[in-house]
Write a protein that holds these residues in place. Structure first.
Motif, short mmCIF file in Angstrom:
data_model
loop_
_atom_site.label_atom_id
_atom_site.label_comp_id
_atom_site.label_asym_id
_atom_site.label_seq_id
_atom_site.Cartn_x
_atom_site.Cartn_y
_atom_site.Cartn_z
N SER A 76 6.82 72.27 -66.45
CA SER A 76 6.32 70.96 -66.06
C SER A 76 5.35 71.13 -64.90
O SER A 76 5.41 72.11 -64.16
CB SER A 76 7.49 70.05 -65.62
OG SER A 76 6.99 68.82 -65.14
N ALA A 77 4.47 70.15 -64.74
CA ALA A 77 3.58 70.12 -63.58
C ALA A 77 4.34 69.68 -62.33
O ALA A 77 3.84 69.81 -61.22
CB ALA A 77 2.41 69.18 -63.84
N ASN A 105 2.31 70.01 -58.97
CA ASN A 105 1.35 71.11 -58.99
C ASN A 105 0.03 70.53 -59.48
O ASN A 105 -0.01 69.85 -60.51
CB ASN A 105 1.83 72.23 -59.91
CG ASN A 105 3.06 72.89 -59.36
OD1 ASN A 105 3.08 73.32 -58.23
ND2 ASN A 105 4.12 72.93 -60.15
N THR A 106 -1.03 70.78 -58.77
CA THR A 106 -2.29 70.13 -59.09
C THR A 106 -3.47 71.06 -58.83
O THR A 106 -3.35 72.05 -58.10
CB THR A 106 -2.45 68.83 -58.28
OG1 THR A 106 -3.61 68.14 -58.71
CG2 THR A 106 -2.54 69.09 -56.79
N ARG A 120 0.17 72.56 -54.34
CA ARG A 120 1.32 71.68 -54.51
C ARG A 120 1.21 70.51 -53.54
O ARG A 120 0.83 70.70 -52.39
CB ARG A 120 2.63 72.41 -54.23
CG ARG A 120 2.95 73.50 -55.18
CD ARG A 120 4.34 74.03 -54.98
NE ARG A 120 4.59 74.47 -53.62
CZ ARG A 120 5.70 75.04 -53.21
NH1 ARG A 120 6.67 75.25 -54.06
NH2 ARG A 120 5.85 75.41 -51.96
#
Length: 160
Positions: A76-77, A105-106, A120
């Motif tokens: 997952s993000a 998380n990007t 993050r």
């Protein structure tokens, strides 16, 4: 008379646009979060001696969610990071610091390097310090984790 009418209409349109823009921008940090990956770190010899385990943490944190709400996945993000630090005093007293943080998380653009980076962002957190005798420590920490899970669920439902 017509000038007043046009002025009121323009003011009404401006207020509508402003409030419409504000409501669109007020999305919560947990909006669109559907699944998370659970990461538990810090469980060690002392944690085990005090009855703490990853499986119990998972049940306690996600027990507050109903079917079809936030779900636990392997990828997952969003990461729900649970960090536990446990020590034992006088051979019978367990003390655990528990921190639960939900990260997104990007990707972002770093203007100083002119490149895309990965990072993050903290979107929710909770935690506490828990102390008890070894025989009851697991129950105390699991109850606290369940309350944290309920807090996360309530924040998540609010943002949907």
């Amino acid at each position: 008379m017509k000038k007043k009418y046009y002025g009121c209409a323009a003011l009404g349109l401006a207020l509508t646009l402003i409030t419409g823009g504000m409501s669109a921008a007020s999305a919560g940090a947990l909006t669109n979060v559907r699944d998370v990956k659970l990461n538990v770190s810090g469980l060690n010899y002392y944690s085990e001696q005090c009855g703490l385990s990853r499986e119990a943490f998972e049940r306690a944190l996600f027990g507050a969610f109903s079917e079809g709400e936030l779900r636990l996945t392997r990828s997952s993000a969003y990461w729900l990071h649970t960090k536990v630090t446990t020590i034992i005093f006088d051979k019978v007293n367990c003390v655990s610091n528990v921190e639960v943080v939900l990260y997104a998380n990007t990707r972002y653009f770093n203007p100083s390097t002119a490149s895309e980076m990965i990072g993050r962002v903290e979107v929710w957190s909770n935690g506490g310090l828990y102390s008890s005798e070894a025989e009851t420590h697991q129950v105390q920490v699991n109850n606290a984790l369940h309350k944290m899970g309920t807090s996360l669920r309530d924040a998540w439902r609010k943002d949907q």
